[in-house]
Design a protein around this motif. Sequence first.
Motif, PDB file in Angstrom:
ATOM      1  N   PHE A  31      14.197   7.964   3.395  1.00 24.46           N
ATOM      2  CA  PHE A  31      14.030   8.783   2.205  1.00 24.46           C
ATOM      3  C   PHE A  31      12.961   8.189   1.309  1.00 24.46           C
ATOM      4  N   ALA A  32      12.140   9.050   0.743  1.00 29.24           N
ATOM      5  CA  ALA A  32      11.101   8.578  -0.190  1.00 29.24           C
ATOM      6  C   ALA A  32      10.958   9.563  -1.334  1.00 29.24           C
ATOM      7  N   LYS A  33      10.660   9.011  -2.504  1.00 31.49           N
ATOM      8  CA  LYS A  33      10.377   9.876  -3.653  1.00 31.49           C
ATOM      9  C   LYS A  33       8.874   9.820  -3.861  1.00 31.49           C
TER      10      LYS A  33
ATOM     11  N   LEU B 218      -2.962   7.572   3.548  1.00 28.06           N
ATOM     12  CA  LEU B 218      -1.660   6.914   3.734  1.00 28.06           C
ATOM     13  C   LEU B 218      -0.541   7.747   3.092  1.00 28.06           C
TER      14      LEU B 218
ATOM     15  N   ALA C 117       0.836  -1.206   0.000  1.00 26.11           N
ATOM     16  CA  ALA C 117       0.000   0.000   0.000  1.00 26.11           C
ATOM     17  C   ALA C 117       0.870   1.255   0.000  1.00 26.11           C
ATOM     18  N   HIS C 118       1.931   1.244   0.806  1.00 23.58           N
ATOM     19  CA  HIS C 118       2.826   2.405   0.833  1.00 23.58           C
ATOM     20  C   HIS C 118       3.508   2.609  -0.514  1.00 23.58           C
TER      21      HIS C 118
ATOM     22  N   LEU D  60      14.541   2.341   5.477  1.00 23.76           N
ATOM     23  CA  LEU D  60      14.275   3.033   6.739  1.00 23.76           C
ATOM     24  C   LEU D  60      12.915   3.734   6.715  1.00 23.76           C
ATOM     25  N   PHE D  61      12.601   4.370   5.603  1.00 21.23           N
ATOM     26  CA  PHE D  61      11.330   5.075   5.491  1.00 21.23           C
ATOM     27  C   PHE D  61      10.155   4.107   5.658  1.00 21.23           C
TER      28      PHE D  61
ATOM     29  N   LEU E 236      14.333   9.377   9.519  1.00 23.32           N
ATOM     30  CA  LEU E 236      13.028   9.081   8.917  1.00 23.32           C
ATOM     31  C   LEU E 236      13.128   8.239   7.659  1.00 23.32           C
TER      32      LEU E 236
ATOM     33  N   TYR F 120       2.464   1.666  -3.305  1.00 25.64           N
ATOM     34  CA  TYR F 120       1.452   1.965  -4.327  1.00 25.64           C
ATOM     35  C   TYR F 120       1.240   3.479  -4.449  1.00 25.64           C
ATOM     36  N   VAL F 121       1.344   4.184  -3.311  1.00 22.98           N
ATOM     37  CA  VAL F 121       1.088   5.635  -3.343  1.00 22.98           C
ATOM     38  C   VAL F 121       2.363   6.483  -3.378  1.00 22.98           C
ATOM     39  N   ILE F 122       3.503   5.877  -3.088  1.00 21.47           N
ATOM     40  CA  ILE F 122       4.777   6.612  -3.129  1.00 21.47           C
ATOM     41  C   ILE F 122       5.582   6.059  -4.308  1.00 21.47           C
ATOM     42  N   ALA F 123       6.254   6.930  -5.033  1.00 18.26           N
ATOM     43  CA  ALA F 123       7.012   6.462  -6.206  1.00 18.26           C
ATOM     44  C   ALA F 123       8.066   5.423  -5.808  1.00 18.26           C
ATOM     45  N   SER F 124       8.869   5.738  -4.798  1.00 19.64           N
ATOM     46  CA  SER F 124       9.843   4.779  -4.248  1.00 19.64           C
ATOM     47  C   SER F 124      10.247   5.242  -2.854  1.00 19.64           C
ATOM     48  N   ALA F 125      10.717   4.296  -2.059  1.00 17.62           N
ATOM     49  CA  ALA F 125      11.098   4.653  -0.684  1.00 17.62           C
ATOM     50  C   ALA F 125      12.253   3.772  -0.249  1.00 17.62           C
ATOM     51  N   ASP F 126      13.046   4.270   0.698  1.00 19.96           N
ATOM     52  CA  ASP F 126      14.137   3.415   1.180  1.00 19.96           C
ATOM     53  C   ASP F 126      13.654   2.548   2.347  1.00 19.96           C
TER      54      ASP F 126
ATOM     55  N   ARG G  37       9.824   2.984   9.273  1.00 18.46           N
ATOM     56  CA  ARG G  37       9.178   4.013  10.109  1.00 18.46           C
ATOM     57  C   ARG G  37       7.681   4.103   9.830  1.00 18.46           C
ATOM     58  N   GLN G  38       7.308   4.047   8.564  1.00 10.98           N
ATOM     59  CA  GLN G  38       5.904   4.225   8.203  1.00 10.98           C
ATOM     60  C   GLN G  38       5.049   3.020   8.593  1.00 10.98           C
TER      61      GLN G  38
END
Lengths: 96, 208
Positions: free
Chosen positions: B89-91, B18, A18-19, A29-30, B87, A21-27, A33-34
């Motif tokens: 990193f996110a794009k 979200l 789900a994360h 750690l992100f 936190l 799906y709505v965010i282009a890409s994430a590392d 945390r989420q």
Amino acid sequence: MGEVDRIIHEPARFAIMAHLYVIASADFLFLMRQTGMTKGNLSSHMRKLEEAGYIEVVKEFVMRKPHTMLKLTKKGRTAFREYSRNMKQVFAGLPA
Amino acid sequence: MHVPEKKNMTQDIDLRELEKKAWTSYFQDGLLDIALGMIMLVAVLSSTLEAIDITDEVRVAIYIPLIVIVPPVIVVLGKRYITIPRLGFAKFGLHRKTRNRIMIAGLVSLQLMLLAMLILQWVYGWGSGWLGSVIVTLNILAAFCLIAYLLDYRRMYAIGILFAMSEPVMFYLKNYSHTTYAGFIAYGIPAVIVMVMGFIVLQRFLRR
């Protein structure tokens, strides 16, 4: 009714999908945390999603530190949409 | 980024929430508040220099670099060494990029309107006095509301009101009370409030 995708159906993996799906890409750690997952937990679910071809994991070095970026693949995006549609059908069919 | 289908409302709302939660998590560090407070502190410095009869050229030479360099450096270095290591990193997708572009276009338009007013004021004397003060106040308020709305950054509404109020307060103090502390009161108080707010948010973020 369509078949429910068991890979996405697991709550932790659903949260990751789900994360992404709505965010282009994430590392890593992100996402940790989420979603509130531990390193080991996220890592194992990440591997399962990667094996299914739902996410793409890019490992690189940023300032000599390992850095893992995660992104939903086309297959993953389609699977997530499909899963959502199927789940809706399940609940739409519930008697009042 | 995927643009959610219109018919899929339940999923839309949840996924939007979200995405919004993930996006706003980047503002939980208070760095932007601190940087904005710094800008107001530079305004205090500028009015202080004016009060001690420093020429406009020297004032501009001092405060423009301070406004242009210090706040962005605080935000960029803070994000790099404080926020991202904690936190992650996110794009974000196309939706956020579009909103950011609209915000920049809106801010540039507002600045151009302000510039046009200043030119009219300078050439024809139009918009001077209280009318100019009202226009500047509305311009500041509009700019901050635009940022708050498009960035989903709620604290920015409060910061906008504080900053916008500084203009009529300054106008009143300069023209009616003739105090030498006009700049300290009008710009200093909101600057301190915003910076304290930023540091409290930053401290909470670091403790987490």
